[in-house]
Design a protein around this motif. Structure first.
Motif, PDB file in Angstrom:
ATOM      1  N   THR A 238      21.182  -3.157  -5.576  1.00 58.06           N
ATOM      2  CA  THR A 238      22.379  -2.756  -6.135  1.00 58.06           C
ATOM      3  C   THR A 238      22.908  -1.563  -5.583  1.00 58.06           C
ATOM      4  N   ASN A 239      22.126  -0.355  -5.695  1.00 58.51           N
ATOM      5  CA  ASN A 239      22.319   0.856  -5.227  1.00 58.51           C
ATOM      6  C   ASN A 239      21.995   1.244  -3.859  1.00 58.51           C
ATOM      7  N   GLU A 240      21.707   0.474  -3.014  1.00 56.01           N
ATOM      8  CA  GLU A 240      21.580   0.548  -1.565  1.00 56.01           C
ATOM      9  C   GLU A 240      20.442   1.610  -1.389  1.00 56.01           C
ATOM     10  N   LEU A 241      19.360   1.412  -2.101  1.00 55.74           N
ATOM     11  CA  LEU A 241      18.237   2.285  -2.043  1.00 55.74           C
ATOM     12  C   LEU A 241      17.198   1.433  -1.515  1.00 55.74           C
ATOM     13  N   SER A 242      16.296   2.400  -0.597  1.00 55.85           N
ATOM     14  CA  SER A 242      15.408   1.708   0.247  1.00 55.85           C
ATOM     15  C   SER A 242      14.203   0.832  -0.547  1.00 55.85           C
ATOM     16  N   VAL A 243      14.140  -0.338  -0.376  1.00 58.95           N
ATOM     17  CA  VAL A 243      12.883  -1.226  -1.101  1.00 58.95           C
ATOM     18  C   VAL A 243      11.550  -0.611  -0.446  1.00 58.95           C
ATOM     19  N   SER A 244      11.634  -0.238   0.771  1.00 57.11           N
ATOM     20  CA  SER A 244      10.274   0.065   1.738  1.00 57.11           C
ATOM     21  C   SER A 244       9.672   1.264   1.020  1.00 57.11           C
ATOM     22  N   ASN A 245      10.373   2.040   0.263  1.00 54.50           N
ATOM     23  CA  ASN A 245       9.808   3.125  -0.447  1.00 54.50           C
ATOM     24  C   ASN A 245       8.893   2.903  -1.444  1.00 54.50           C
ATOM     25  N   VAL A 246       8.958   1.651  -2.247  1.00 52.48           N
ATOM     26  CA  VAL A 246       8.393   1.155  -3.498  1.00 52.48           C
ATOM     27  C   VAL A 246       7.459   0.144  -3.215  1.00 52.48           C
ATOM     28  N   ARG A 247       6.432   0.458  -3.824  1.00 49.37           N
ATOM     29  CA  ARG A 247       5.147  -0.634  -3.765  1.00 49.37           C
ATOM     30  C   ARG A 247       4.634  -1.086  -5.123  1.00 49.37           C
ATOM     31  N   PHE A 248       4.686  -2.192  -5.173  1.00 51.72           N
ATOM     32  CA  PHE A 248       4.438  -2.829  -6.569  1.00 51.72           C
ATOM     33  C   PHE A 248       3.127  -3.255  -6.901  1.00 51.72           C
ATOM     34  N   LEU A 249       2.550  -3.004  -7.935  1.00 56.12           N
ATOM     35  CA  LEU A 249       1.177  -3.536  -8.425  1.00 56.12           C
ATOM     36  C   LEU A 249       1.388  -4.137  -9.776  1.00 56.12           C
ATOM     37  N   ASP A 250       0.391  -4.954  -9.791  1.00 55.79           N
ATOM     38  CA  ASP A 250       0.387  -5.799 -11.289  1.00 55.79           C
ATOM     39  C   ASP A 250      -0.553  -4.927 -12.124  1.00 55.79           C
ATOM     40  N   SER A 251      -0.367  -5.290 -13.391  1.00 54.48           N
ATOM     41  CA  SER A 251      -1.120  -4.483 -14.400  1.00 54.48           C
ATOM     42  C   SER A 251      -2.640  -4.437 -14.236  1.00 54.48           C
ATOM     43  N   LEU A 252      -3.235  -5.519 -13.482  1.00 57.37           N
ATOM     44  CA  LEU A 252      -4.728  -5.395 -13.526  1.00 57.37           C
ATOM     45  C   LEU A 252      -5.292  -5.076 -12.156  1.00 57.37           C
ATOM     46  N   ALA A 253      -4.256  -4.506 -11.144  1.00 56.63           N
ATOM     47  CA  ALA A 253      -4.655  -4.048  -9.882  1.00 56.63           C
ATOM     48  C   ALA A 253      -5.381  -2.700 -10.149  1.00 56.63           C
ATOM     49  N   ALA A 254      -6.237  -2.287  -9.022  1.00 60.58           N
ATOM     50  CA  ALA A 254      -6.517  -1.241  -8.992  1.00 60.58           C
ATOM     51  C   ALA A 254      -5.359  -0.085  -8.801  1.00 60.58           C
ATOM     52  N   LEU A 255      -5.647   1.019  -9.421  1.00 60.71           N
ATOM     53  CA  LEU A 255      -4.477   2.090  -9.012  1.00 60.71           C
ATOM     54  C   LEU A 255      -4.801   2.782  -7.952  1.00 60.71           C
ATOM     55  N   PRO A 256      -3.662   3.380  -7.255  1.00 58.26           N
ATOM     56  CA  PRO A 256      -4.002   4.117  -6.013  1.00 58.26           C
ATOM     57  C   PRO A 256      -4.393   5.621  -6.417  1.00 58.26           C
ATOM     58  N   GLU A 257      -5.064   6.231  -5.498  1.00 53.49           N
ATOM     59  CA  GLU A 257      -5.216   7.658  -5.549  1.00 53.49           C
ATOM     60  C   GLU A 257      -4.480   8.431  -4.894  1.00 53.49           C
TER      61      GLU A 257
END
Length: 371
Positions: A83-102
């Motif tokens: 909606t705000n014409e912001l880049s989706v490619s800048n965002v990575r989605f993780l679910d609550s059981l995934a390992a967190l990035p370092e």
């Protein structure tokens, strides 16, 4: 109501699903605003529990890793980025059981109401951050208790709080504590009157015992059905588990918007009815979005009457409408709900019929058939 001013820009933010959400409810609160005012170092930012994407949108054009237990929250974020014409490619989605990035420069946390979920996240977080990582959390001041701060101190270490601003408060934490003994975050307890043991991940409703509404519902489930039964809003899957037992010729599909709920459901089938695993499916989803119309024999539902902190019936309405669309003719929707929510009127309006199956002082079990 849907314009957030942040860092000199205006963001249009909507709750999700947009076609069902109450237009009088905002997609952000003052805790989001307070977090977005804080200076952060350059580099990627890890965002936890961003309800409708306000934090992720407000942090653009940074690289953001968003972690959530809510499929709907992540769909809301995608909607608001677009909606705000912001880049989706800048965002990575993780679910609550995934390992967190370092390697994150900063971590921004919207403190969840469920302390078990917060502990699960802080335990995972300390494996991914260093003493140099900036960690800032926020919530309404009334929701930050001594027990909340003790969890930050236990899993991370040095913890300080800010002054309140618009009734919200910040928590600043730094990794200084020794590593405490880890725990799985899964609680297990016997289901009375059955040979089953229920296993519940950290963010599952009624995690420590069977809630009284579900107790009534379990006494009035359909039996000897064929076709596909959906446990909609399945939570730990106890309704679907009993439906699996009582309908040996049917398939049972467990559906919830919470990854931890669906994972709990799958675990409970595997532990209690392992020979019936081939009759089960599991989907993290926004209600029955994407399900084929006319494909279901029954939908069993204990709908939530709140979204985040807001009391609302739009989720129940969406579930009821989706159930009608997806049921075959002669198929049934069976619902448990508080008396005061007046589901009887809603279901009769939608289906043209509604039968009272059972009731007690607080709850009713209702059945509507697609004619």
């Amino acid at each position: 109501m849907n314009e957030l001013q942040v860092s000199g820009q205006s963001l249009t933010l909507n709750r999700f699903p947009t076609n069902a959400a109450d237009p009088n409810l905002q997609a952000w609160d003052s805790a989001d605003e307070y977090l977005l005012q804080q200076p952060l170092p350059d580099g990627p930012v890890l965002v936890l529990n961003d309800n409708f994407g306000a934090l992720t949108c407000g942090l653009q054009p940074r690289e953001v890793w968003q972690v959530s237990d809510s499929f709907i929250s992540q769909q809301a974020t995608l909607h608001n980025l677009t909606t705000n014409e912001l880049s989706v490619s800048n965002v990575r989605f993780l679910d609550s059981l995934a390992a967190l990035p370092e390697g994150m420069a900063a971590v921004v946390i919207k403190i969840p109401k469920t302390l078990a979920l917060l502990e699960h996240q802080l335990q995972a977080l300390r494996q991914a951050v260093t003493a140099e990582t900036i960690i800032i959390a926020a919530a309404k001041a009334k929701d930050i208790h001594r027990s909340t701060l003790e969890l930050f101190e236990k899993w991370l270490g040095e913890t300080q709080t800010s002054l309140a601003w618009k009734k919200s408060r910040l928590v600043f934490a730094k990794l200084t504590a020794e590593q405490p003994a880890a725990n799985s975050g899964i609680l297990s307890w016997p289901l009375d009157g059955t040979p089953y043991t229920l296993h519940n991940h950290a963010n599952v409703f009624a995690r420590q015992s069977l809630d009284i509404g579900a107790r009534l519902f379990l006494q009035h489930l359909p039996s000897q059905l064929e076709g596909t039964i959906v446990d909609l809003g399945c939570g730990n899957g106890v309704v679907g588990l009993l439906a699996l037992e009582q309908n040996p010729e049917a398939k049972v599909h467990f559906v919830d918007e919470s990854w931890m709920a669906v994972a709990s459901s799958q675990l409970n089938v595997e532990k209690n009815l392992p020979d019936e695993r081939s009759r089960c499916e599991y989907t993290v989803n926004n209600s029955l979005s994407g399900f084929t119309g006319g494909s279901l024999q029954a939908v069993l539902c204990n709908p939530p009457f709140h979204q985040q902190s807001a009391i609302t019936d739009h989720i129940a309405w969406q579930m009821f409408r989706d159930a009608k669309r997806c049921l075959g003719y002669g198929g049934e929707l069976r619902v448990i709900g508080n008396r005061h929510l007046d589901y009887h009127r809603k279901l009769k309006k939608l289906f043209g019929n509604c039968q009272l199956i059972a009731s007690d002082a607080r709850f009713v079990v209702l059945r509507s058939v697609k004619l």
